[in-house]
Write an enzyme that holds these catalytic residues in place. Structure first.
Site, short mmCIF file in Angstrom:
data_model
loop_
_atom_site.label_atom_id
_atom_site.label_comp_id
_atom_site.label_asym_id
_atom_site.label_seq_id
_atom_site.Cartn_x
_atom_site.Cartn_y
_atom_site.Cartn_z
N LYS A 67 33.95 43.87 33.94
CA LYS A 67 32.52 43.12 34.08
C LYS A 67 33.09 41.43 35.18
O LYS A 67 33.53 41.25 35.04
CB LYS A 67 33.06 41.98 32.30
CG LYS A 67 32.71 40.80 32.25
CD LYS A 67 32.93 41.00 30.81
CE LYS A 67 34.42 39.28 30.67
NZ LYS A 67 33.90 38.39 31.04
N LYS A 106 44.71 41.83 28.30
CA LYS A 106 46.08 40.46 28.31
C LYS A 106 47.62 41.35 28.13
O LYS A 106 47.96 40.91 29.25
CB LYS A 106 45.48 39.38 28.15
CG LYS A 106 44.00 39.16 28.47
CD LYS A 106 43.93 36.84 28.48
CE LYS A 106 42.64 37.15 28.05
NZ LYS A 106 42.53 35.79 28.15
N LYS A 164 35.89 34.67 35.87
CA LYS A 164 36.40 33.52 36.68
C LYS A 164 37.45 33.62 37.16
O LYS A 164 37.95 33.34 37.80
CB LYS A 164 35.96 32.97 35.47
CG LYS A 164 35.11 32.35 35.10
CD LYS A 164 35.65 30.36 34.39
CE LYS A 164 35.02 30.62 33.33
NZ LYS A 164 36.05 30.59 31.86
P1 ATP Z 1 38.17 34.51 32.08
O1 ATP Z 1 37.73 35.73 33.13
O2 ATP Z 1 38.91 33.49 32.53
O3 ATP Z 1 37.93 35.74 30.91
P2 ATP Z 1 35.19 34.92 31.72
O4 ATP Z 1 34.10 34.73 32.93
O5 ATP Z 1 35.31 35.68 31.05
O6 ATP Z 1 36.14 34.30 31.89
P3 ATP Z 1 34.46 32.57 29.58
O7 ATP Z 1 34.69 32.13 29.52
O8 ATP Z 1 35.65 33.98 28.54
O9 ATP Z 1 34.34 33.65 31.51
O10 ATP Z 1 33.21 32.70 28.95
C1 ATP Z 1 32.22 32.46 28.66
C2 ATP Z 1 30.85 32.59 28.81
O11 ATP Z 1 30.45 33.66 29.79
C3 ATP Z 1 30.84 33.62 27.10
O12 ATP Z 1 29.86 32.94 26.37
C4 ATP Z 1 31.25 34.78 27.06
O13 ATP Z 1 30.62 36.10 26.45
C5 ATP Z 1 30.47 34.63 28.95
N1 ATP Z 1 30.70 35.61 30.16
C6 ATP Z 1 31.48 35.88 30.57
N2 ATP Z 1 31.22 36.90 31.38
C7 ATP Z 1 30.42 37.75 31.49
C8 ATP Z 1 29.88 38.51 31.82
N3 ATP Z 1 30.28 38.74 32.92
N4 ATP Z 1 28.20 38.33 31.59
C9 ATP Z 1 28.28 38.19 30.37
N5 ATP Z 1 28.02 37.15 30.17
C10 ATP Z 1 29.62 36.56 30.61
#
Ligand code: ATP
Ligand code: LTN
Length: 329
Positions: free
Chosen positions: A193, A112, A196
């Protein structure tokens, strides 16, 4: 007494199948084995700017999605982090035992920070607040996706350091990754990965995407130049599609291999799209029912916060006492 499980998701955008397979599906499966607390971590979300009106909506949407995915509010607490003020209070107390070098080493922080010229202190402190979420409730188990494993190691380091400075106070939390689906990759960029905050239109399948959108995104997913599935030489894109299928279907490696070996990519994609559409349909249906009565959601959030607050108060009182900060006698 049952052990406690705690996890959280940021209300920072649309929940996608990576969040579901990495975290929520696992929560729902284990919730009755523990005393369960699932948080909507709004204080984490504001470490990057959120439009206030959007954030307010995202918090409610996320709470409704937790329930729609099967979190049972009669058993499990669904807590908006900012409504239990001890999360922020404990975060400060823990900040004071956390070396800044530990925070600067976090992969997510470095990623970040690399994107911005000036970087908010909240981004650096982010994992301390996460440690506070977990340690506040003395959680034994934390079900998350693979990307959070490093933050959990840090949580244990912080707990250990506190315990060695001030005496045994915190339970050591354990990381629980799903067997399949701990790291779902972006459909358009299978080397990244699924996230969101990514902007590509075909990057992620959101839990609330309509069936035709889901089909379109999956049919357009990046694969490779081979025509058909070859388990001896799987590219990242095809591997990701197989993982998505396996995680939704709940089948074994052998079943996946015998079903898909030699299958043309177009047919593989159709099958993946169908299982995703089928699996999300009941979640979407429940989501519509839940959002039809906003008072119900408010009642769940209020009741959940009231249920967990005494635990949070007790932990903060203990920590303050251990550290010697002022408390009325
Ligand atoms: P951002 O893009 O805003 O960082 P994010 O998609 O990573 O968001 P988080 O709110 O950070 O989402 O994560 C919520 C949960 O989902 C956490 O337990 C995280 O480990 C899991 N998670 C997020 N992305 C993935 C993915 N691509 N595969 C599996 N688990 C995920
Ligand atoms: N940082 C996590 C969200 C999160 C969390 C938690 C997860 C905040 N507090 C406590 C587990 C336990 C993420 O997924 N980005």
């Amino acid at each position: 007494m049952k052990k406690r499980v705690l996890s959280g998701v940021q209300p920072s955008g649309n929940l996608h199948i990576g969040n579901y397979l990495g975290a929520l599906k696992n929560w729902v499966e284990i919730q009755y084995d523990y005393e369960s607390i699932f948080c909507i971590v709004d204080l984490h979300a504001i470490t990057v700017y959120q439009k206030p009106e959007e954030l307010r909506n995202n918090i409610r949407t996320l709470a409704a999605l937790f329930l729609a995915c099967g979190v049972d509010p009669k058993h499990s607490a669904v807590v908006v982090q900012s409504t239990v003020k001890q999360h922020a209070e404990l975060a400060w107390l823990l900040t004071c035992v956390t070396p800044v070098g530990w925070l600067e080493r976090m992969t997510q922080y470095k990623a970040k920070a690399a994107l911005q010229e000036t970087i908010g202190d909240g981004i650096l402190q982010y994992p301390v607040l996460m440690a506070a979420d977990i340690l506040l409730y003395q959680a034994h188990v934390v079900p998350v996706g693979d990307d959070q494993a490093q933050h959990l190691e840090l949580t244990r380091d912080i707990a250990q350091r506190f315990n060695s400075l001030y005496g045994e106070t915190f339970v050591m939390p354990e990381t629980k990754l799903p067997a399949v689906g701990a790291r779902i990759m972006g459909l358009d960029e299978p080397d990244k990965k699924m996230s969101k905050s990514a902007t590509g239109a075909g990057h992620a399948v959101a839990l609330l995407d309509p069936p035709e959108v889901i089909r379109k995104k999956i049919m357009r997913a990046t694969t490779d130049s081979n025509p058909a599935v070859d388990f001896a030489a799987l590219g990242a894109g095809v591997r990701n599609l197989l993982t998505i299928y396996q995680a939704f279907a709940g089948c074994t490696d052998e079943q996946i291999r015998s079903r898909f070996e030699g299958m043309r990519y177009g047919d593989l994609k159709k099958q993946v799209a169908e299982i995703v559409v089928e699996s999300l349909a009941p979640i979407q249906q429940r989501y519509r029912e839940i959002t039809a009565s906003p008072e119900y959601l408010d009642a769940v959030l209020e009741e959940s916060a009231a249920r967990v607050r005494p635990v949070a108060e007790a932990t903060v009182a203990l920590v303050k006492d251990r550290m010697g900060v002022y408390s009325r006698r």
